[in-house]
Scaffold this motif. Structure first.
Motif, mmCIF file in Angstrom:
data_model
loop_
_atom_site.group_PDB
_atom_site.id
_atom_site.type_symbol
_atom_site.label_atom_id
_atom_site.label_comp_id
_atom_site.label_asym_id
_atom_site.label_seq_id
_atom_site.Cartn_x
_atom_site.Cartn_y
_atom_site.Cartn_z
ATOM 1 N N TYR A 1 -4.450 -8.842 17.794
ATOM 2 C CA TYR A 1 -3.819 -7.448 16.043
ATOM 3 C C TYR A 1 -4.337 -8.019 15.322
ATOM 4 O O TYR A 1 -4.712 -8.856 14.376
ATOM 5 C CB TYR A 1 -2.485 -7.524 16.656
ATOM 6 N N GLU A 2 -4.860 -7.033 14.889
ATOM 7 C CA GLU A 2 -5.996 -7.089 13.709
ATOM 8 C C GLU A 2 -6.233 -6.059 12.517
ATOM 9 O O GLU A 2 -5.389 -5.327 12.437
ATOM 10 C CB GLU A 2 -7.902 -7.160 13.899
ATOM 11 N N ALA A 3 -5.926 -7.146 10.841
ATOM 12 C CA ALA A 3 -5.858 -6.590 9.833
ATOM 13 C C ALA A 3 -6.907 -5.697 9.760
ATOM 14 O O ALA A 3 -8.450 -6.316 9.917
ATOM 15 C CB ALA A 3 -5.555 -7.334 8.434
ATOM 16 N N LEU A 4 -6.878 -4.616 9.753
ATOM 17 C CA LEU A 4 -8.181 -3.304 9.151
ATOM 18 C C LEU A 4 -8.669 -3.264 7.851
ATOM 19 O O LEU A 4 -9.789 -2.788 7.529
ATOM 20 C CB LEU A 4 -8.086 -2.062 9.822
ATOM 21 N N CYS A 5 -7.521 -3.030 6.450
ATOM 22 C CA CYS A 5 -7.850 -2.596 5.183
ATOM 23 C C CYS A 5 -7.028 -2.591 4.780
ATOM 24 O O CYS A 5 -5.760 -2.443 5.301
ATOM 25 C CB CYS A 5 -8.882 -1.732 5.357
ATOM 26 N N GLY A 6 -6.835 -3.048 3.073
ATOM 27 C CA GLY A 6 -5.743 -2.933 2.401
ATOM 28 C C GLY A 6 -5.209 -4.563 2.121
ATOM 29 O O GLY A 6 -5.219 -4.535 2.847
ATOM 30 N N SER A 7 -4.898 -4.446 1.262
ATOM 31 C CA SER A 7 -4.383 -5.856 0.735
ATOM 32 C C SER A 7 -2.594 -5.711 0.267
ATOM 33 O O SER A 7 -2.800 -7.074 0.668
ATOM 34 C CB SER A 7 -5.180 -6.496 -0.038
ATOM 35 N N VAL A 8 -2.675 -4.593 0.196
ATOM 36 C CA VAL A 8 -1.328 -4.549 0.290
ATOM 37 C C VAL A 8 -0.620 -3.282 0.355
ATOM 38 O O VAL A 8 -1.287 -2.463 0.524
ATOM 39 C CB VAL A 8 -1.056 -4.408 -1.166
ATOM 40 N N ALA A 9 1.096 -3.525 0.726
ATOM 41 C CA ALA A 9 1.386 -2.793 1.005
ATOM 42 C C ALA A 9 2.370 -1.281 0.161
ATOM 43 O O ALA A 9 2.585 -1.679 -0.968
ATOM 44 C CB ALA A 9 3.260 -2.716 2.177
ATOM 45 N N ALA A 10 1.557 -0.182 -0.237
ATOM 46 C CA ALA A 10 2.104 0.659 -0.726
ATOM 47 C C ALA A 10 3.422 1.114 -0.549
ATOM 48 O O ALA A 10 4.151 1.054 0.779
ATOM 49 C CB ALA A 10 0.630 2.146 -0.563
ATOM 50 N N PRO A 11 3.884 1.672 -2.268
ATOM 51 C CA PRO A 11 5.104 2.491 -1.734
ATOM 52 C C PRO A 11 5.776 3.611 -0.461
ATOM 53 O O PRO A 11 3.748 4.657 -0.488
ATOM 54 C CB PRO A 11 5.538 2.992 -3.029
ATOM 55 N N LEU A 12 6.270 3.822 0.260
ATOM 56 C CA LEU A 12 6.259 4.907 1.091
ATOM 57 C C LEU A 12 6.179 5.898 0.265
ATOM 58 O O LEU A 12 6.840 6.793 -0.778
ATOM 59 C CB LEU A 12 7.861 4.695 1.422
ATOM 60 N N PRO A 13 5.052 7.115 0.817
ATOM 61 C CA PRO A 13 5.388 8.096 0.277
ATOM 62 C C PRO A 13 6.468 9.341 -0.168
ATOM 63 O O PRO A 13 7.714 8.813 1.112
ATOM 64 C CB PRO A 13 4.431 8.934 0.516
ATOM 65 N N SER A 14 7.012 9.729 -1.666
ATOM 66 C CA SER A 14 8.586 10.811 -0.866
ATOM 67 C C SER A 14 8.435 11.628 -0.048
ATOM 68 O O SER A 14 9.713 11.829 0.395
ATOM 69 C CB SER A 14 8.163 11.042 -2.658
ATOM 70 N N TRP A 15 7.065 11.810 0.410
ATOM 71 C CA TRP A 15 6.727 12.957 1.492
ATOM 72 C C TRP A 15 7.231 12.504 2.459
ATOM 73 O O TRP A 15 8.076 13.569 3.300
ATOM 74 C CB TRP A 15 5.996 13.980 1.328
ATOM 75 N N LEU A 16 7.136 11.557 2.933
ATOM 76 C CA LEU A 16 7.076 10.588 4.119
ATOM 77 C C LEU A 16 8.463 10.433 4.385
ATOM 78 O O LEU A 16 9.931 10.227 4.959
ATOM 79 C CB LEU A 16 6.257 9.306 4.575
ATOM 80 N N GLN A 17 8.970 9.545 3.030
ATOM 81 C CA GLN A 17 10.507 9.280 2.944
ATOM 82 C C GLN A 17 11.284 10.581 2.616
ATOM 83 O O GLN A 17 12.887 10.142 3.784
ATOM 84 C CB GLN A 17 11.162 8.626 1.274
ATOM 85 N N SER A 18 11.146 11.770 2.898
ATOM 86 C CA SER A 18 12.634 13.020 2.590
ATOM 87 C C SER A 18 12.966 12.781 4.516
ATOM 88 O O SER A 18 13.570 13.227 4.812
ATOM 89 C CB SER A 18 11.900 13.739 1.332
ATOM 90 N N ILE A 19 11.813 12.918 5.054
ATOM 91 C CA ILE A 19 11.304 12.868 6.556
ATOM 92 C C ILE A 19 12.465 11.683 7.102
ATOM 93 O O ILE A 19 13.647 12.128 8.015
ATOM 94 C CB ILE A 19 9.898 13.309 7.133
ATOM 95 N N LEU A 20 11.854 10.551 6.963
ATOM 96 C CA LEU A 20 12.750 9.720 7.454
ATOM 97 C C LEU A 20 13.979 9.802 6.656
ATOM 98 O O LEU A 20 15.288 8.991 7.796
ATOM 99 C CB LEU A 20 11.939 8.084 7.139
#
Length: 297
Positions: A172-191
């Protein structure tokens, strides 16, 4: 290897992510189950599962990983994470089977947004994990196929294998990004869980239930038809999940719901194919999960 895995566990903990040991070379928790619980130590007041025992305490982490080269599990719920799991087809030789990454990219495009830039890892199977910071005040659960084929999520009740862990299938390898971005609102509305219909009085007749269903249908149709660019498919998905319960309870015929939402989705600017695909998956999920009327005495 032990020092490498300890480092991976401490790195995750420094990010505020709660970790627990997985059996060496596997994805399975290394902690004892309820049947084998000694009712001592952490479990002195009752059995505590891996989600409850996951920690960010570096001393506890060092003590645990000094005993064995454990892989690293991250309990997503306590860590304030929602992780999108983009899996690969089981039959990797099938050229016409899109993977989770392809499905998720297409969903982002239809929502009018790029694939989010966030902390991302490659899994041992060749899939990807996208880490997002969970929204405040909302307790999201795991999902399987709710977003799309081979696209699952891990939140409360779930965990992921951290970067730095190894299995026979690969690392399992880290690919990119140093922090976890906020969950996008459009994706939150689905979940987000579909809102439950208010409980009817214990003596409510079937006619009252059907009238409520008709009102709900009209409200959801208006919501979809007036959805703005970037939120249209999410609105359609959420409406279908909310109305699917009435189909499961026999208050609304499925073809009536499908036709009304299909027309509303097209009026909002979605294509015929986009509406049909979204409605089919969302209604199937809702009907399956609402087989029993929630307001039954």
């Amino acid at each position: 290897m032990s020092e490498h895995l300890l480092g991976a566990a401490l790195d995750a903990a420094e990010r505020g992510w709660h970790v627990f040991p997985l059996r060496p070379g596997t994805k399975r928790p290394a902690l004892h189950g309820e049947q084998a619980c000694p009712r001592s130590g952490d479990c002195a007041s009752g059995h505590r599962k891996w989600e409850q025992r996951a920690t960010t305490d570096p001393d506890r982490i060092r003590a645990a990983w000094s005993r064995s080269p454990f892989n690293v599990g991250i309990a997503t719920g306590p860590s304030g994470l929602v992780v999108v799991d983009l899996d690969v087809p089981k039959d990797k030789g099938s050229s016409d089977a899109p993977g989770g990454a392809t499905t998720f990219r297409a969903l982002c495009e239809r929502a009018g947004h790029p694939v989010p830039d966030t902390y991302r890892t490659r899994t041992a199977s060749g899939g990807e994990h996208l880490y997002f910071a969970a929204p405040d005040g909302i307790r999201l659960a795991n999902t399987a196929g709710t977003i799309g084929e081979l696209v699952d999520t891990r939140a409360w009740g779930g965990y992921v294998v951290a970067a730095g862990s190894h299995t026979p299938a690969g690392p399992y390898e880290a690919l990119c990004g140093s922090v976890a971005a906020p969950l996008p609102s459009w994706l939150q509305s689905i979940l987000e869980p579909a809102p439950r219909a208010p409980q009817a009085p214990s003596g409510a007749v079937a006619g009252q239930s059907r009238r409520y269903a008709d009102v709900a249908l009209g409200s959801e149709v208006r919501s979809v038809a007036t959805a703005q660019l970037g939120a249209r498919e999410a609105a359609l998905f959420r409406a279908a999940r909310a109305l699917g319960r009435f189909v499961a309870w026999g208050d609304l015929p499925r073809h009536v719901v499908e036709q009304a939402l299909q027309e509303a989705g097209e009026a909002a600017g979605l294509t015929v194919a986009e509406c049909r695909s979204t409605l089919r998956s969302a209604l199937n999920w809702s009907i399956t999960h609402n087989t029993g009327r929630r307001d039954a005495a």
